[in-house]
Structure formats: structure tokens, C-alpha cells
Write a protein that holds these residues in place. Structure first.
Motif, PDB file in Angstrom:
ATOM      1  N   GLU A 266      11.575  -2.984  21.384  1.00 26.59           N
ATOM      2  CA  GLU A 266      10.959  -4.069  20.870  1.00 26.59           C
ATOM      3  C   GLU A 266      11.940  -4.985  19.899  1.00 26.59           C
ATOM      4  N   ASP A 267      12.380  -4.273  18.761  1.00 27.86           N
ATOM      5  CA  ASP A 267      12.938  -5.046  17.677  1.00 27.86           C
ATOM      6  C   ASP A 267      14.397  -4.044  17.281  1.00 27.86           C
ATOM      7  N   PRO A 268      15.566  -4.084  17.721  1.00 25.55           N
ATOM      8  CA  PRO A 268      16.668  -3.351  17.287  1.00 25.55           C
ATOM      9  C   PRO A 268      16.765  -3.529  15.624  1.00 25.55           C
ATOM     10  N   THR A 269      16.369  -4.603  15.245  1.00 27.74           N
ATOM     11  CA  THR A 269      16.498  -4.503  13.655  1.00 27.74           C
ATOM     12  C   THR A 269      15.864  -3.587  12.813  1.00 27.74           C
ATOM     13  N   ARG A 270      14.842  -2.972  13.595  1.00 27.39           N
ATOM     14  CA  ARG A 270      14.189  -1.770  12.975  1.00 27.39           C
ATOM     15  C   ARG A 270      15.064  -0.678  12.438  1.00 27.39           C
ATOM     16  N   VAL A 271      16.158  -0.408  13.284  1.00 32.23           N
ATOM     17  CA  VAL A 271      17.044   0.537  13.238  1.00 32.23           C
ATOM     18  C   VAL A 271      17.736   0.412  11.715  1.00 32.23           C
ATOM     19  N   PHE A 272      18.195  -0.459  11.319  1.00 37.14           N
ATOM     20  CA  PHE A 272      18.686  -1.015   9.960  1.00 37.14           C
ATOM     21  C   PHE A 272      17.640  -0.523   8.992  1.00 37.14           C
ATOM     22  N   ARG A 273      16.446  -1.078   8.982  1.00 35.54           N
ATOM     23  CA  ARG A 273      15.282  -0.945   8.056  1.00 35.54           C
ATOM     24  C   ARG A 273      15.074   0.553   8.034  1.00 35.54           C
ATOM     25  N   ALA A 274      15.208   1.294   9.073  1.00 37.72           N
ATOM     26  CA  ALA A 274      14.820   2.613   8.894  1.00 37.72           C
ATOM     27  C   ALA A 274      15.956   3.170   7.996  1.00 37.72           C
ATOM     28  N   LEU A 275      17.302   3.038   8.291  1.00 38.54           N
ATOM     29  CA  LEU A 275      18.185   3.464   7.124  1.00 38.54           C
ATOM     30  C   LEU A 275      18.059   3.045   5.766  1.00 38.54           C
ATOM     31  N   ARG A 276      17.581   1.845   5.716  1.00 37.16           N
ATOM     32  CA  ARG A 276      17.341   1.347   4.279  1.00 37.16           C
ATOM     33  C   ARG A 276      16.065   1.918   3.555  1.00 37.16           C
ATOM     34  N   PHE A 277      15.205   2.139   4.005  1.00 35.10           N
ATOM     35  CA  PHE A 277      13.908   2.683   3.816  1.00 35.10           C
ATOM     36  C   PHE A 277      14.302   4.254   3.543  1.00 35.10           C
TER      37      PHE A 277
ATOM     38  N   VAL B   6       0.951  -1.165  -0.049  1.00 37.89           N
ATOM     39  CA  VAL B   6      -0.054   0.006  -0.201  1.00 37.89           C
ATOM     40  C   VAL B   6       0.789   1.239   0.037  1.00 37.89           C
ATOM     41  N   ARG B   7       1.905   1.269   0.599  1.00 42.39           N
ATOM     42  CA  ARG B   7       2.786   2.385   0.832  1.00 42.39           C
ATOM     43  C   ARG B   7       3.425   2.603  -0.475  1.00 42.39           C
ATOM     44  N   ASP B   8       3.777   1.512  -1.329  1.00 46.31           N
ATOM     45  CA  ASP B   8       4.298   1.578  -2.665  1.00 46.31           C
ATOM     46  C   ASP B   8       3.221   2.324  -3.867  1.00 46.31           C
TER      47      ASP B   8
ATOM     48  N   ARG C 282       3.763  -2.517  13.708  1.00 46.95           N
ATOM     49  CA  ARG C 282       4.668  -2.614  12.536  1.00 46.95           C
ATOM     50  C   ARG C 282       5.870  -1.498  12.734  1.00 46.95           C
ATOM     51  N   ASP C 283       6.880  -1.706  11.882  1.00 51.39           N
ATOM     52  CA  ASP C 283       7.874  -0.768  12.275  1.00 51.39           C
ATOM     53  C   ASP C 283       7.721   0.486  11.931  1.00 51.39           C
ATOM     54  N   PHE C 284       7.284   1.241  11.057  1.00 50.61           N
ATOM     55  CA  PHE C 284       7.171   2.674  10.806  1.00 50.61           C
ATOM     56  C   PHE C 284       5.617   3.014  10.207  1.00 50.61           C
TER      57      PHE C 284
ATOM     58  N   GLN D  34      17.113   5.933   2.621  1.00 48.94           N
ATOM     59  CA  GLN D  34      17.710   5.997   1.557  1.00 48.94           C
ATOM     60  C   GLN D  34      16.838   5.417   0.279  1.00 48.94           C
ATOM     61  N   ARG D  35      16.305   4.331   0.324  1.00 53.19           N
ATOM     62  CA  ARG D  35      15.474   3.845  -0.871  1.00 53.19           C
ATOM     63  C   ARG D  35      14.526   4.719  -1.528  1.00 53.19           C
ATOM     64  N   PHE D  36      13.664   5.375  -0.249  1.00 51.08           N
ATOM     65  CA  PHE D  36      13.015   6.306  -0.952  1.00 51.08           C
ATOM     66  C   PHE D  36      13.213   7.960  -0.882  1.00 51.08           C
TER      67      PHE D  36
HETATM   68  P1  ATP Z   1      10.922  -4.646   1.140  1.00 46.71           P
HETATM   69  O1  ATP Z   1      10.670  -4.005  -0.129  1.00 46.71           O
HETATM   70  O2  ATP Z   1      12.216  -4.605   1.519  1.00 46.71           O
HETATM   71  O3  ATP Z   1      10.293  -6.137   1.280  1.00 46.71           O
HETATM   72  P2  ATP Z   1       8.501  -4.244   2.829  1.00 46.71           P
HETATM   73  O4  ATP Z   1       8.094  -2.888   3.696  1.00 46.71           O
HETATM   74  O5  ATP Z   1       7.571  -5.024   1.798  1.00 46.71           O
HETATM   75  O6  ATP Z   1       9.970  -3.635   2.218  1.00 46.71           O
HETATM   76  P3  ATP Z   1       9.207  -6.487   4.428  1.00 46.71           P
HETATM   77  O7  ATP Z   1      10.314  -6.662   4.997  1.00 46.71           O
HETATM   78  O8  ATP Z   1       8.616  -7.397   3.210  1.00 46.71           O
HETATM   79  O9  ATP Z   1       9.119  -5.021   4.131  1.00 46.71           O
HETATM   80  O10 ATP Z   1       8.098  -6.690   5.441  1.00 46.71           O
HETATM   81  C1  ATP Z   1       6.540  -6.386   5.326  1.00 46.71           C
HETATM   82  C2  ATP Z   1       5.848  -5.638   6.215  1.00 46.71           C
HETATM   83  O11 ATP Z   1       6.229  -6.221   7.660  1.00 46.71           O
HETATM   84  C3  ATP Z   1       6.322  -4.282   6.319  1.00 46.71           C
HETATM   85  O12 ATP Z   1       5.726  -3.207   5.437  1.00 46.71           O
HETATM   86  C4  ATP Z   1       6.583  -4.028   7.703  1.00 46.71           C
HETATM   87  O13 ATP Z   1       5.226  -3.246   8.204  1.00 46.71           O
HETATM   88  C5  ATP Z   1       6.514  -5.330   8.408  1.00 46.71           C
HETATM   89  N1  ATP Z   1       7.729  -5.628   9.099  1.00 46.71           N
HETATM   90  C6  ATP Z   1       8.666  -6.160   8.602  1.00 46.71           C
HETATM   91  N2  ATP Z   1       9.755  -6.167   9.388  1.00 46.71           N
HETATM   92  C7  ATP Z   1       9.259  -5.779  10.634  1.00 46.71           C
HETATM   93  C8  ATP Z   1       9.979  -5.413  11.825  1.00 46.71           C
HETATM   94  N3  ATP Z   1      11.195  -5.824  12.298  1.00 46.71           N
HETATM   95  N4  ATP Z   1       9.226  -4.731  12.722  1.00 46.71           N
HETATM   96  C9  ATP Z   1       7.917  -4.525  12.568  1.00 46.71           C
HETATM   97  N5  ATP Z   1       7.212  -4.564  11.285  1.00 46.71           N
HETATM   98  C10 ATP Z   1       7.981  -5.130  10.357  1.00 46.71           C
END
Ligand code: ATP
Length: 445
Positions: A173-184, A44-46, A129-131, A186-188
């Protein structure tokens, strides 16, 4: 109101009829079971970012597995189910896949950040969810098809180009989100929000990452390195002092950025010329990132990231061999195409690309590129069978003849099979003459 905006025509404009039909069908099947159904998250974001995305995530209010089974029965798809998680994957005959998850209130433990408030199950699912930008959901039930749910200001943050967490404990809750934050980010081409950036600083200061397994850290770093252009996200990792999760010795400076940009250029060159044989781009970037480290540190990094032994060999021994070879070539270029070939032949594609990126000598880069594009695939057109057909007896001579053919070809001779057979015949005759000459010499003395 904004919360119940209907975006059906928006979807019709941007989605394929196939995807639209699937979404409508899924809404119908869910309704027949008395369930709610939503398409959520990145898809939906995309849609709002005009970015093509065929990764469809469905959330069912009800029993996601029962839904997937009913859908599969009606539409003849296969499914994989994971009972423990209440999830399923719907698999179409052409391999197209859709993920289905279950949103059930009693399924979740109450999240730490959430006091005792009632939430609908879809809202709670999105809250976890993450963001914010990933929290949009579209209703699929026929009567409500196309209604957009935006509980957490996702549309506003997309408009503001902001990456924001939903609450202050998100990175706890989930530190991996830090990396996801940087990835998103720059990607967007977005920016991490102020509060979110402060929370990242805190996560780094308190080293939340030490709780994560090496494997989880590696998975995130690999995802960053596989982005179209990972360099800005790597620089951003440097800004946040995050490269220390790989190793404390890695620091961003001009030289490292220049090397990573070279890697990017070489990979772009490679992908353009060899579309059919993509390389493991992340490995080339990681080689660049750790290139200044000694062997012991490289092993330490590989163990910390829990890499498979074949990757450890690639990053340590094989990369060291490549660096050594590069040094030699920078000292003196191989004298012939044959010599160049034999120098570089032991190295796999990723190491060749690393060498091309790492050298600062133009002529060396050119030689490596010549090897990769022109010499690498050269081999004799004939083999042992043709030599036997010439009346030769299999033995060490065969290897010698085939090596001689390879060398001749590397230096531009022997265009056809016929040329090679002629060459082999002459070579064998010369060898026989030399041998009998030697026997004659012996008999004379
Ligand atoms: P990508 O294009 O990299 O796949 P995406 O947003 O589709 O990006 P996914 O990793 O496929 O991301 O994850 C799908 C959904 O699950 C995301 O939109 C996000 O809301 C949720 N999600 C994924 N990882 C986490 C996380 N670590 N914490 C919370 N929510 C997450």
C-alpha cells in the motif's frame, strides 16, 4: 476490559492544563454536533512512552470541517480547511496548531487487505495507519472522555517495544512506511517485529520503491537524517540493503560509520555553540553518505532524489570545492589567520562542518574550528562613510583600505573603531606618499 480502559488521570498527570482543556472543549463541541471525537496516533503513543509531543491529531466521526468551523467560532481561533480531504487545521493566536481529520465510512475505498467486514469509522481510520503503536485513540466526548481505544494491540506492542505493521500488504500500500519503520525503531529503541522485518526484506527484494517518486523517497530519508541521532537508522538501512535507494554504490562499512559519527560530533558541537543559528543537519549527513562518489554519480543521486538545484550545487560543485580545499589544507596549513579566513570564507556553514568531520588531520580540524568560532564573523567596524569623513575620495582605494583593515583584524590587531580610523588615515597617507614618490621618480628620470 482492556479495550475501554479510562486513562483520564493518566492524561491529567502528563498533559498541560492547556492541552487538557482544549481536548475537553473539542469533545464538547463535537458532541453538540452529534459527532464522535478522538485524539489519535503519535500523540497518544508518546503519552504512553512519556515523550513530550504537542502534535495533536484529532479524528472526527462526522464532518471534520464543520466541527473545526464550530470550534473556531466558539474559541476565536483561525482555521485552514482542505475540502477534498475533509481536513482542517485549527490555529491559535500564539501559533499553536491542531490537525483535524474526518473519519467517514463511505469516504474510504475498501482497503485491499480488508475483506467485507463492517468496522466503525474510527476503527477503519486506525486500521489504515502504518504501525500498531500508532493506532491508539482516546475518546473526547464528555460522557466517555478519556476512554482508550486499542483495537490492534498497540499497548502490548509498546510494552514489547515492537514495530509491527497491521497487515501483510502494508508496504505494498505504501512503501514509504519501510523508512518510517526504521526511523521509529531507532528513535524509540524498539525492534522491528519478525514478520514486519520479513515484509521489509520482501519490499526491498521486489523493489517496491521504484514506484515511489524521488521526492517521496527524499522526504523520508531527510526525516531519518533529521532525527536526533540518525546514525543507527542509517546502519539499519544498510542491514536491509536499503541504501541502494540513494545509490547502489553506497555501502555501510567501518569507515563510513566512523565518518557519520564524526558528522554527529561536529553537529553536536555546532548546535551547542550556535544555538541561534541551526544548520541543515540532514545536508551534512548526506554529504557524508555520498562523499566517496564522483561528481557524475553525485549529480545522478541528486536527480534521483529530485533535489532542488541549489541543493544539487551544494552536494556536487560546492562539496567538491570543499574536498579540494581540504586536500590543500591537509597538505599545508594556511600560514596566517588571514590566509585561513580567505580559504574558508567561500564555504557555507554546512560545508565547513562537513570539512571538519571529513578531515583526519587534527591540526586541520582545529584550524577550521578556529576559523568558524573566531574568524568567520570578523569584519571592519568602519565603512566608506568613515573614509569619506577622513577626506578621502571614493574609489578602488576604499576596497584596498577596508581589505587591509580586515587582514589586520584577522591577525589580532585593531581592537576599536578608533584604531581602524587611525589605521585608515595612516594607510591613505602612505599610499599618497608612495604615489607622489612615484611621480617624483618619473620626473627625475
Ligand atoms: P513524528 O514525531 O515523526 O511526527 P508521528 O507518529 O506523529 O511521528 P506523523 O508523520 O506526524 O507521525 O503522522 C501522524 C500519524 O499519521 C502517525 O501516527 C501515523 O499513524 C499516521 N501516518 C503517517 N504516515 C503514514 C503512512 N505513510 N502510512 C500510514 N499511516 C501514516
Amino acid at each position: 476490559s482492556r479495550r475501554t480502559r479510562n486513562i483520564t488521570h493518566f492524561m491529567q498527570e502528563r498533559l498541560s492544563t492547556r492541552v487538557l482543556d482544549i481536548l475537553r472543549d473539542m469533545g464538547r463541541v463535537a458532541e453538540s454536533l452529534g459527532y464522535g471525537a478522538y485524539v489519535v496516533g503519535g500523540f497518544v503513543r508518546d503519552l504512553f512512552l512519556y515523550r513530550p509531543n504537542e502534535d495533536i491529531d484529532i479524528v472526527i466521526e462526522g464532518d471534520g470541517i464543520a466541527f473545526a468551523k464550530a470550534y473556531a467560532l466558539e474559541f476565536g481561533t483561525r482555521i485552514h480547511t482542505h475540502k477534498a480531504f475533509g481536513t482542517a487545521v485549527v490555529i491559535y493566536p500564539d501559533g499553536f496548531k491542531i490537525d483535524v481529520a474526518t473519519a467517514r465510512l463511505e469516504y474510504y475505498r475498501s482497503p485491499a487487505a480488508l475483506p467485507d467486514v463492517e468496522m466503525s469509522s474510527i476503527k477503519l481510520d486506525l486500521f489504515r495507519r502504518d504501525f500498531t503503536i500508532n493506532t491508539l485513540a482516546i475518546q473526547l466526548i464528555p460522557d466517555k472522555f478519556g476512554r482508550l481505544l486499542d483495537f490492534f494491540s498497540a499497548q502490548k506492542d509498546i510494552k514489547d517495544k515492537a514495530i509491527r505493521v497491521l497487515h501483510n500488504l502494508s508496504f505494498v500500500e505504501d512503501p514509504t512506511r519501510v523508512f518510517r519503520a526504521l526511523r521509529f525503531e531507532q528513535r524509540f529503541g524498539f525492534t522491528i517485529g519478525k514478520l514486519t522485518a520479513a515484509l521489509i526484506d520482501n519490499a526491498v527484494k521486489m523493489d517496491f520503491f521504484k514506484r515511489l517518486s524521488g521526492r517521496r523517497v527524499f522526504t523520508e530519508i531527510r526525516l531519518i537524517l533529521e532525527e536526533d541521532n540518525p546514525v543507527p537508522a542509517i546502519v539499519r538501512m544498510g542491514d536491509f540493503d536499503l541504501l541502494k535507494v540513494i545509490h547502489p554504490t553506497i555501502v555501510i562499512n567501518k569507515a563510513l560509520i566512523a565518518l557519520l559519527e564524526e558528522v554527529r560530533g561536529v553537529i553536536a558541537w555546532h548546535d551547542l555553540l550556535f544555538v541561534e543559528t541551526p544548520c541543515m543537519r540532514w545536508t551534512v549527513y548526506l554529504m557524508g553518505l555520498i562523499h566517496a562518489n564522483d561528481m557524475a554519480t553525485c549529480h545522478e543521486i541528486c536527480r534521483r532524489l529530485e533535489l532542488a538545484t541549489r541543493y544539487e550545487a551544494l552536494f556536487c560543485q560546492e562539496r567538491a570545492a570543499a574536498d579540494h580545499c581540504l586536500q590543500q589544507m591537509e597538505h599545508r596549513l594556511p600560514a596566517s589567520a588571514g590566509a585561513l579566513y580567505h580559504r574558508l570564507h567561500p564555504f557555507r556553514a554546512e560545508l565547513i562542518l562537513y570539512m571538519m568531520a571529513a578531515t583526519r588531520v587534527k591540526a586541520v580540524k582545529k584550524a577550521i574550528s578556529k576559523y568558524y568560532t573566531e574568524l568567520r564573523k570578523i569584519e571592519p567596524l568602519i565603512g566608506g562613510n568613515e573614509l569619506i569623513a577622513l577626506g578621502l575620495t571614493p574609489g578602488p582605494l576604499f576596497r584596498q583600505i577596508l581589505d587591509a583593515i580586515l587582514d589586520a583584524k584577522l591577525n589580532g590587531a585593531l581592537a576599536t573603531r578608533e584604531d581602524e580610523i587611525q589605521f585608515a588615515r595612516r594607510w591613505a597617507a602612505d599610499a599618497a606618499a608612495t604615489a607622489s614618490q612615484n611621480t617624483d621618480d618619473k620626473q627625475m628620470s
